[in-house]
Write an enzyme that holds these catalytic residues in place. Sequence first.
Site, PDB file in Angstrom:
ATOM      1  N   ASP A  74      21.163  10.562 -27.367  1.00 22.77           N
ATOM      2  CA  ASP A  74      22.404  10.270 -26.647  1.00 22.77           C
ATOM      3  C   ASP A  74      22.252  10.480 -25.142  1.00 22.77           C
ATOM      4  OD1 ASP A  74      22.163  13.023 -26.938  1.00 22.77           O
ATOM      5  OD2 ASP A  74      23.933  13.246 -28.186  1.00 22.77           O
ATOM      6  N   ASP A 144      31.193  21.868 -34.135  1.00 22.49           N
ATOM      7  CA  ASP A 144      32.083  21.128 -35.037  1.00 22.49           C
ATOM      8  C   ASP A 144      31.288  20.210 -35.965  1.00 22.49           C
ATOM      9  OD1 ASP A 144      31.183  19.211 -33.288  1.00 22.49           O
ATOM     10  OD2 ASP A 144      33.156  18.605 -32.549  1.00 22.49           O
ATOM     11  N   HIS A 146      29.046  17.968 -35.145  1.00 24.70           N
ATOM     12  CA  HIS A 146      28.675  16.628 -34.685  1.00 24.70           C
ATOM     13  C   HIS A 146      27.163  16.499 -34.596  1.00 24.70           C
ATOM     14  CE1 HIS A 146      29.228  18.214 -30.336  1.00 24.70           C
ATOM     15  NE2 HIS A 146      27.955  17.857 -30.392  1.00 24.70           N
ATOM     16  N   GLU A 151      31.333  12.681 -33.085  1.00 25.51           N
ATOM     17  CA  GLU A 151      32.332  13.724 -33.270  1.00 25.51           C
ATOM     18  C   GLU A 151      33.008  13.565 -34.632  1.00 25.51           C
ATOM     19  OE1 GLU A 151      32.337  16.106 -31.322  1.00 25.51           O
ATOM     20  OE2 GLU A 151      32.683  15.648 -29.205  1.00 25.51           O
TER      21      GLU A 151
END
Length: 267
Positions: A74, A144, A146, A151
Site C-alpha cells: 500500500d 482492527d 486490517h 479496513e
Amino acid sequence: MRVVIQENYDKMCLWAAEYIRKRIAAHNEGPDKDRPFVLGLPTGSSPIGVYKELVRMNRSGELSFSNVVTFNMDEYLGLPREHEQSFWFFMHYHLFDHLIDMKPENVNILNGMTDNPEKECEDYEKKIASYGGIDLFLGGIGVDGHIAFNEPYTSLSSRTGVRNLTSGTRIVNSRFFDDDPEKVPAKALSVGVGTVTDSKEVMLLINGHNKAKALWAIVEGAVSSKWTCSALQLHNGAIIACDEPACGELTVDTYKYFLDIEKKERL
Ligand code: GLP
C-alpha cells in the site's frame, strides 16, 4: 492455517526472515528458477526486525535478491516518495537501500502521487498477474485487523484500489505524524484482500499485546469482513508468525495446540 508462536518480537522476526530465505533459496533451485520469486511486502513497525535480518543475510552472502521482484501492499494517497512517512521512503530506508543485489526495476510500490488512482491500481494488478502472481506475501495487521489498508467491512474479494482510512487507523498512525491524526492522509492506495489471498503463501507478522484481539479474530473468530485479516482462514498456505504478548486473547487450548504442533519451530 499455521500459527508459529515465538517467545518475543526478535525471535518472531528471526524465524520469519529465515522462512523467507528458505523459500527464495528453494525457488532458485527449483523448476521455476528462470522466473523471479515474487515477494509481497508490508510497511509498519512489525516488519522492521525482519527487514534488518534480511539485510544482514543479504550482505553476508546468505541470501540473494537478484532474482526477486517485490510488490508493496500500500501507499498513502497524496504523499510524495521523498516524504519521510511515505511507504516508498520507509521501504528504501529499512530495506532496499541496504541490499547489495536488489534491482531497482524489480521494486514495485503504488504511486501515491498518481493523477489517475484507478489506472494506477488496475496496472498494479496487471503487473502482478504478468509475473504469474505473488509467491509469498508478507504482511502485518492493524489493531482492527486490517490487512494492507483494507479496513473493516472491505470486501474479502477486493482488488487493488483506493481506500478510506478509519479514524481509528489515523489515530494509531498519527504517531508518525506529530501525533496529529489530521496530518495522516485520509486515503490510501492498497492491494485488496483478494489480491493478498491470491498469493501462493501469505505470512502475517502479529506482535504485541495491542494486536491480541486481532490475533484472536484471525485464529478463532469467524470469517468476517469486520476483521479483514480473517479471510486468511480460507487460504491454504497461511502462516501467522506471532509473539507471546499477541497471544493474550487466545483460549488456552488453542495456544497449547499451536505451541505443541509447531514446537520444532520454536527458537
Ligand atoms: C498500516 C499498514 C498495514 C500495517 C499496519 C500495522 O496501517 N497499512 O499494512 O500492517 O499499519 O502497522 P504496525 O506494524 O506498525 O503495527
